[in-house]
Design a protein around this motif. Structure first.
Motif, PDB file in Angstrom:
ATOM      1  N   GLU A   1       0.845  -1.200   0.000  1.00  0.00           N
ATOM      2  CA  GLU A   1       0.000   0.000   0.000  1.00  0.00           C
ATOM      3  C   GLU A   1       0.882   1.252   0.000  1.00  0.00           C
ATOM      4  O   GLU A   1       0.633   2.199  -0.722  1.00  0.00           O
ATOM      5  CB  GLU A   1      -0.909   0.030   1.245  1.00  0.00           C
ATOM      6  CG  GLU A   1      -1.974  -1.042   1.270  1.00  0.00           C
ATOM      7  CD  GLU A   1      -3.249  -0.621   0.543  1.00  0.00           C
ATOM      8  OE1 GLU A   1      -3.221   0.418  -0.127  1.00  0.00           O
ATOM      9  OE2 GLU A   1      -4.246  -1.361   0.631  1.00  0.00           O
ATOM     10  N   HIS A   2       1.903   1.216   0.828  1.00  0.00           N
ATOM     11  CA  HIS A   2       2.785   2.390   0.913  1.00  0.00           C
ATOM     12  C   HIS A   2       3.489   2.620  -0.423  1.00  0.00           C
ATOM     13  O   HIS A   2       3.555   3.746  -0.913  1.00  0.00           O
ATOM     14  CB  HIS A   2       3.812   2.213   2.019  1.00  0.00           C
ATOM     15  CG  HIS A   2       4.817   3.332   2.042  1.00  0.00           C
ATOM     16  ND1 HIS A   2       4.506   4.596   2.500  1.00  0.00           N
ATOM     17  CD2 HIS A   2       6.101   3.389   1.614  1.00  0.00           C
ATOM     18  CE1 HIS A   2       5.562   5.372   2.352  1.00  0.00           C
ATOM     19  NE2 HIS A   2       6.547   4.666   1.828  1.00  0.00           N
ATOM     20  N   LEU A   3       3.990   1.529  -1.008  1.00  0.00           N
ATOM     21  CA  LEU A   3       4.693   1.663  -2.300  1.00  0.00           C
ATOM     22  C   LEU A   3       3.747   2.200  -3.367  1.00  0.00           C
ATOM     23  O   LEU A   3       4.144   3.005  -4.207  1.00  0.00           O
ATOM     24  CB  LEU A   3       5.263   0.306  -2.728  1.00  0.00           C
ATOM     25  CG  LEU A   3       6.505  -0.142  -1.960  1.00  0.00           C
ATOM     26  CD1 LEU A   3       6.799  -1.614  -2.211  1.00  0.00           C
ATOM     27  CD2 LEU A   3       7.708   0.694  -2.364  1.00  0.00           C
ATOM     28  N   ALA A   4       2.492   1.778  -3.304  1.00  0.00           N
ATOM     29  CA  ALA A   4       1.515   2.268  -4.287  1.00  0.00           C
ATOM     30  C   ALA A   4       1.280   3.761  -4.080  1.00  0.00           C
ATOM     31  O   ALA A   4       1.119   4.513  -5.039  1.00  0.00           O
ATOM     32  CB  ALA A   4       0.210   1.500  -4.147  1.00  0.00           C
ATOM     33  N   GLY A   5       1.308   4.181  -2.837  1.00  0.00           N
ATOM     34  CA  GLY A   5       1.058   5.591  -2.521  1.00  0.00           C
ATOM     35  C   GLY A   5       2.159   6.514  -3.001  1.00  0.00           C
ATOM     36  O   GLY A   5       1.895   7.634  -3.390  1.00  0.00           O
ATOM     37  N   VAL A   6       3.390   6.021  -2.982  1.00  0.00           N
ATOM     38  CA  VAL A   6       4.498   6.910  -3.359  1.00  0.00           C
ATOM     39  C   VAL A   6       4.858   6.767  -4.831  1.00  0.00           C
ATOM     40  O   VAL A   6       5.776   7.410  -5.301  1.00  0.00           O
ATOM     41  CB  VAL A   6       5.782   6.626  -2.540  1.00  0.00           C
ATOM     42  CG1 VAL A   6       5.560   6.921  -1.088  1.00  0.00           C
ATOM     43  CG2 VAL A   6       6.287   5.215  -2.766  1.00  0.00           C
ATOM     44  N   GLU A   7       4.100   5.923  -5.519  1.00  0.00           N
ATOM     45  CA  GLU A   7       4.501   5.587  -6.868  1.00  0.00           C
ATOM     46  C   GLU A   7       4.609   6.798  -7.797  1.00  0.00           C
ATOM     47  O   GLU A   7       5.518   6.870  -8.613  1.00  0.00           O
ATOM     48  CB  GLU A   7       3.531   4.587  -7.469  1.00  0.00           C
ATOM     49  CG  GLU A   7       4.147   3.823  -8.592  1.00  0.00           C
ATOM     50  CD  GLU A   7       3.188   2.773  -9.096  1.00  0.00           C
ATOM     51  OE1 GLU A   7       3.658   1.918  -9.839  1.00  0.00           O
ATOM     52  OE2 GLU A   7       2.008   2.833  -8.783  1.00  0.00           O
ATOM     53  N   SER A   8       3.696   7.747  -7.601  1.00  0.00           N
ATOM     54  CA  SER A   8       3.725   8.902  -8.512  1.00  0.00           C
ATOM     55  C   SER A   8       5.034   9.687  -8.357  1.00  0.00           C
ATOM     56  O   SER A   8       5.489  10.356  -9.264  1.00  0.00           O
ATOM     57  CB  SER A   8       2.524   9.796  -8.232  1.00  0.00           C
ATOM     58  OG  SER A   8       2.552  10.166  -6.867  1.00  0.00           O
ATOM     59  N   GLU A   9       5.638   9.576  -7.173  1.00  0.00           N
ATOM     60  CA  GLU A   9       6.905  10.292  -6.955  1.00  0.00           C
ATOM     61  C   GLU A   9       8.096   9.460  -7.427  1.00  0.00           C
ATOM     62  O   GLU A   9       9.237   9.916  -7.363  1.00  0.00           O
ATOM     63  CB  GLU A   9       7.085  10.595  -5.467  1.00  0.00           C
ATOM     64  CG  GLU A   9       6.000  11.480  -4.889  1.00  0.00           C
ATOM     65  CD  GLU A   9       5.973  11.422  -3.364  1.00  0.00           C
ATOM     66  OE1 GLU A   9       7.021  11.142  -2.748  1.00  0.00           O
ATOM     67  OE2 GLU A   9       4.902  11.645  -2.793  1.00  0.00           O
ATOM     68  N   GLY A  10       7.860   8.206  -7.813  1.00  0.00           N
ATOM     69  CA  GLY A  10       8.958   7.359  -8.290  1.00  0.00           C
ATOM     70  C   GLY A  10       9.390   6.357  -7.261  1.00  0.00           C
ATOM     71  O   GLY A  10       8.570   5.605  -6.749  1.00  0.00           O
ATOM     72  N   TRP A  11      10.657   6.393  -6.916  1.00  0.00           N
ATOM     73  CA  TRP A  11      11.230   5.372  -6.053  1.00  0.00           C
ATOM     74  C   TRP A  11      11.209   5.816  -4.594  1.00  0.00           C
ATOM     75  O   TRP A  11      11.230   7.000  -4.315  1.00  0.00           O
ATOM     76  CB  TRP A  11      12.674   5.106  -6.467  1.00  0.00           C
ATOM     77  CG  TRP A  11      12.802   4.614  -7.868  1.00  0.00           C
ATOM     78  CD1 TRP A  11      12.776   5.362  -9.003  1.00  0.00           C
ATOM     79  CD2 TRP A  11      12.972   3.263  -8.287  1.00  0.00           C
ATOM     80  NE1 TRP A  11      12.922   4.556 -10.117  1.00  0.00           N
ATOM     81  CE2 TRP A  11      13.049   3.265  -9.693  1.00  0.00           C
ATOM     82  CE3 TRP A  11      13.075   2.045  -7.612  1.00  0.00           C
ATOM     83  CZ2 TRP A  11      13.223   2.099 -10.435  1.00  0.00           C
ATOM     84  CZ3 TRP A  11      13.257   0.885  -8.353  1.00  0.00           C
ATOM     85  CH2 TRP A  11      13.317   0.925  -9.755  1.00  0.00           C
ATOM     86  N   THR A  12      11.218   4.843  -3.704  1.00  0.00           N
ATOM     87  CA  THR A  12      11.299   5.178  -2.286  1.00  0.00           C
ATOM     88  C   THR A  12      12.364   4.284  -1.625  1.00  0.00           C
ATOM     89  O   THR A  12      12.854   3.343  -2.250  1.00  0.00           O
ATOM     90  CB  THR A  12       9.933   5.018  -1.591  1.00  0.00           C
ATOM     91  OG1 THR A  12      10.043   5.501  -0.257  1.00  0.00           O
ATOM     92  CG2 THR A  12       9.493   3.566  -1.544  1.00  0.00           C
ATOM     93  N   HIS A  13      12.717   4.602  -0.399  1.00  0.00           N
ATOM     94  CA  HIS A  13      13.793   3.847   0.257  1.00  0.00           C
ATOM     95  C   HIS A  13      13.306   3.164   1.526  1.00  0.00           C
ATOM     96  O   HIS A  13      12.197   3.437   2.020  1.00  0.00           O
ATOM     97  CB  HIS A  13      14.980   4.761   0.541  1.00  0.00           C
ATOM     98  CG  HIS A  13      14.609   6.018   1.225  1.00  0.00           C
ATOM     99  ND1 HIS A  13      14.348   6.079   2.565  1.00  0.00           N
ATOM    100  CD2 HIS A  13      14.401   7.268   0.737  1.00  0.00           C
ATOM    101  CE1 HIS A  13      14.029   7.306   2.879  1.00  0.00           C
ATOM    102  NE2 HIS A  13      14.047   8.056   1.798  1.00  0.00           N
TER     103      HIS A  13
END
Lengths: 110, 167
Positions: free
Chosen positions: A16-28
């Motif tokens: 869910e979190h990865l889906a939420g940040v997807e528009s911004e690209g990559w996350t760590h």
């Protein structure tokens, strides 16, 4: 061969979190850990499993975000990951028996 | 704790190594008061990742013991049986842990030579007439490293072939 594997609530929170940040690209990792409340000792095995299942992809940062720090490892949801999450969201609102069946996701085939 | 984790990284399987490196790379971005908790979590990953290797080394030791017992047997077939077991075990263990195929080859390929040399140094002369009776002659049994390496590498290659993702 279609392998079926149940996703834990923590794993679903990570997706869910990865889906939420997807528009911004990559996350760590630290961002995922903070957002989902998952400690590092549990988070990285989950990320490893999700990557093996093709639900997320990872890469090392090309250049460190600030001088003197090492490049970070970044994560992004794949199309399969998005599909899996969409399935989960659909079944989350379905009547209980259907939800139980759908909680076991297909990760190795169609 | 951080130093121990960094020290253990090269010992880890490749996949775990990536995750431990990734978690350590986060450290500079983590507020100082949260770093200890983060490191404690990372520290839990290390023994988990090494557990399978420790188990594998135990299995390898067991297999080496079986080979020694087969070689010590007084049966006329002992040499052939030991050779057959050497090849089968090397291939099976190579397939079980391809990353450690070199260790499989080294241990399985040298165990019989080591056993014979230790026996000679302790004064036990082999009863078999054709068995090497000097340390130098027994050392020629290190040639078994060649078939053991080939079998272990074949096992490892077979495993990698089977587990390669399609496409």
């Amino acid at each position: 061969v279609t392998r079926r594997r149940a996703l834990s609530p923590t794993t679903i929170r990570v997706l869910e979190h990865l889906a939420g940040v997807e528009s911004e690209g990559w996350t760590h990792g630290y961002a995922i850990s903070r957002a989902t409340g998952t400690p590092s000792g549990s988070l990285y095995p989950i990320l490893g499993r999700l990557e093996r299942q093709g639900l997320l992809t990872s890469k090392w940062q090309d250049a460190p975000s600030s001088p003197g720090t090492p490049p970070r490892h970044l994560y992004q949801l794949t199309d399969d990951g998005r599909r899996t999450l969409a399935e989960l969201r659909t079944t989350a609102s379905a009547p209980r028996p259907a939800r139980v069946r759908a909680a076991r996701l297909s990760t190795g085939g169609a | 704790m951080e130093r121990w984790i960094r020290w253990s990284v090269p010992l880890l399987p490749r996949a775990s190594r990536t995750w431990v490196r990734a978690s350590l790379a986060e450290l500079p971005s983590i507020p100082p008061d949260e770093r200890d908790a983060w490191l404690r979590g990372v520290n839990r990953l290390v023994p988990r990742a090494l557990a399978m290797d420790v188990l594998f080394v135990a299995v390898l030791a067991l297999v080496a013991a079986v080979l020694v017992l087969a070689d010590l047997s007084t049966s006329e077939m002992a040499n052939q049986v030991a050779m057959l077991l050497l090849l089968v075990f090397a291939a099976a263990l190579g397939a079980l842990r391809p990353r450690l195929a070199w260790l499989t080859a080294l241990v399985i390929g040298s165990v019989i030579a080591v056993e014979r040399i230790v026996g000679l140094l302790q004064g036990h002369m082999p009863s078999e007439p054709h068995a090497p009776h000097t340390v130098a002659a027994a050392a020629t049994l290190f040639v078994l490293l060649v078939p053991a390496s080939l079998a272990a590498l074949l096992g490892a290659a077979g495993r990698r072939l089977v587990s390669r993702p399609p496409g």
